[in-house]
Design a protein around this motif. Structure first.
Motif, PDB file in Angstrom:
ATOM      1  N   GLU A  30       0.833  -1.214   0.000  1.00 28.13           N
ATOM      2  CA  GLU A  30       0.000   0.000   0.000  1.00 28.13           C
ATOM      3  C   GLU A  30       0.862   1.257   0.000  1.00 28.13           C
ATOM      4  O   GLU A  30       0.548   2.236  -0.679  1.00 28.13           O
ATOM      5  CB  GLU A  30      -0.945   0.002   1.201  1.00 28.13           C
ATOM      6  CG  GLU A  30      -1.863   1.206   1.250  1.00 28.13           C
ATOM      7  CD  GLU A  30      -2.711   1.389  -0.013  1.00 28.13           C
ATOM      8  OE1 GLU A  30      -3.007   2.551  -0.350  1.00 28.13           O
ATOM      9  OE2 GLU A  30      -3.068   0.395  -0.662  1.00 28.13           O
ATOM     10  N   GLU A  31       1.963   1.220   0.726  1.00 26.26           N
ATOM     11  CA  GLU A  31       2.889   2.350   0.738  1.00 26.26           C
ATOM     12  C   GLU A  31       3.521   2.549  -0.649  1.00 26.26           C
ATOM     13  O   GLU A  31       3.650   3.675  -1.130  1.00 26.26           O
ATOM     14  CB  GLU A  31       3.979   2.093   1.776  1.00 26.26           C
ATOM     15  CG  GLU A  31       4.986   3.195   1.922  1.00 26.26           C
ATOM     16  CD  GLU A  31       6.039   2.854   2.963  1.00 26.26           C
ATOM     17  OE1 GLU A  31       7.162   3.359   2.814  1.00 26.26           O
ATOM     18  OE2 GLU A  31       5.756   2.104   3.911  1.00 26.26           O
TER      19      GLU A  31
ATOM     20  N   ARG B 277       2.159   1.587  -3.496  1.00 24.19           N
ATOM     21  CA  ARG B 277       1.083   2.063  -4.372  1.00 24.19           C
ATOM     22  C   ARG B 277       0.881   3.560  -4.217  1.00 24.19           C
ATOM     23  O   ARG B 277       0.770   4.300  -5.193  1.00 24.19           O
ATOM     24  CB  ARG B 277      -0.230   1.326  -4.106  1.00 24.19           C
ATOM     25  CG  ARG B 277      -1.317   1.689  -5.141  1.00 24.19           C
ATOM     26  CD  ARG B 277      -2.708   1.472  -4.605  1.00 24.19           C
ATOM     27  NE  ARG B 277      -3.011   2.295  -3.460  1.00 24.19           N
ATOM     28  CZ  ARG B 277      -3.235   3.612  -3.485  1.00 24.19           C
ATOM     29  NH1 ARG B 277      -3.185   4.284  -4.623  1.00 24.19           N
ATOM     30  NH2 ARG B 277      -3.509   4.271  -2.388  1.00 24.19           N
ATOM     31  N   ALA B 278       0.851   4.034  -2.982  1.00 24.27           N
ATOM     32  CA  ALA B 278       0.635   5.462  -2.725  1.00 24.27           C
ATOM     33  C   ALA B 278       1.770   6.298  -3.321  1.00 24.27           C
ATOM     34  O   ALA B 278       1.526   7.363  -3.901  1.00 24.27           O
ATOM     35  CB  ALA B 278       0.508   5.713  -1.225  1.00 24.27           C
TER      36      ALA B 278
ATOM     37  N   PRO C  47       0.781  -8.959  -3.709  1.00 21.81           N
ATOM     38  CA  PRO C  47       0.309  -7.593  -3.482  1.00 21.81           C
ATOM     39  C   PRO C  47       1.064  -6.570  -4.343  1.00 21.81           C
ATOM     40  O   PRO C  47       0.491  -5.593  -4.802  1.00 21.81           O
ATOM     41  CB  PRO C  47       0.555  -7.359  -1.993  1.00 21.81           C
ATOM     42  CG  PRO C  47       0.527  -8.726  -1.395  1.00 21.81           C
ATOM     43  CD  PRO C  47       1.189  -9.595  -2.436  1.00 21.81           C
TER      44      PRO C  47
ATOM     45  N   VAL D 152      -0.423  -4.000  -7.252  1.00 20.46           N
ATOM     46  CA  VAL D 152      -0.097  -2.572  -7.338  1.00 20.46           C
ATOM     47  C   VAL D 152       0.240  -2.199  -8.776  1.00 20.46           C
ATOM     48  O   VAL D 152      -0.231  -1.177  -9.293  1.00 20.46           O
ATOM     49  CB  VAL D 152       1.068  -2.208  -6.389  1.00 20.46           C
ATOM     50  CG1 VAL D 152       1.642  -0.840  -6.712  1.00 20.46           C
ATOM     51  CG2 VAL D 152       0.612  -2.266  -4.943  1.00 20.46           C
TER      52      VAL D 152
ATOM     53  N   GLU E  38      -2.921  -1.981 -10.802  1.00 18.60           N
ATOM     54  CA  GLU E  38      -3.689  -0.780 -10.449  1.00 18.60           C
ATOM     55  C   GLU E  38      -3.063   0.472 -11.058  1.00 18.60           C
ATOM     56  O   GLU E  38      -3.774   1.332 -11.602  1.00 18.60           O
ATOM     57  CB  GLU E  38      -3.768  -0.627  -8.933  1.00 18.60           C
ATOM     58  CG  GLU E  38      -4.615  -1.661  -8.253  1.00 18.60           C
ATOM     59  CD  GLU E  38      -4.489  -1.597  -6.739  1.00 18.60           C
ATOM     60  OE1 GLU E  38      -4.044  -0.557  -6.203  1.00 18.60           O
ATOM     61  OE2 GLU E  38      -4.836  -2.596  -6.088  1.00 18.60           O
TER      62      GLU E  38
END
Length: 122
Positions: free
Chosen positions: A36-37, A39-40, A65, A69, A72
């Motif tokens: 998530e980090e 991706r951000a 994961p 990313v 996405e």
């Protein structure tokens, strides 16, 4: 816990700009802990609307994961009309892409200079 076990190096990002194309080189590991980090950080670069975005996977490990990313960011780049490419020059980066078929779904290159040239010329 044994002293011989080392904590894995989580992903680190180095950013450069070549001919207006942002190149984000990821090292270490991209997995559930930090996807998530990652991706951000990639989304923030994409939202700046560069001439292109390249993710250079100089990683030791790329988990599912991390693959999600990439999918996405590819989708968001297409929506924003920003050319996007992935560099997978090592086995640790290329194998997960090949095994999942993402090497056919994403624009994958053997080097960052090759990716930059391709994204700049369309």
């Amino acid at each position: 816990m044994s002293d011989s076990l080392e904590r894995p190096q989580l992903a680190q990002a180095r950013v450069s700009v070549e001919d207006g194309v942002v190149v984000v080189t990821l090292t270490g590991e991209v997995d559930l802990v930090n996807a998530e980090e990652v991706r951000a950080a990639l989304q923030a670069r994409l939202d700046a609307r560069p001439a292109g975005l390249v993710v250079d996977l100089a990683v030791e490990f790329l988990g599912s994961p991390g693959l999600a990313v990439l999918v996405e960011i590819d989708r968001d780049a297409a929506r924003q009309e920003v050319p996007f490419g992935v560099v997978a020059s090592t086995r640790a980066a290329a194998l997960p892409l090949v095994l999942t078929g993402l090497d056919d779904a994403l624009r994958v290159f053997g080097s960052a200079p090759e990716a930059v040239r391709s994204l700049r010329t369309g």
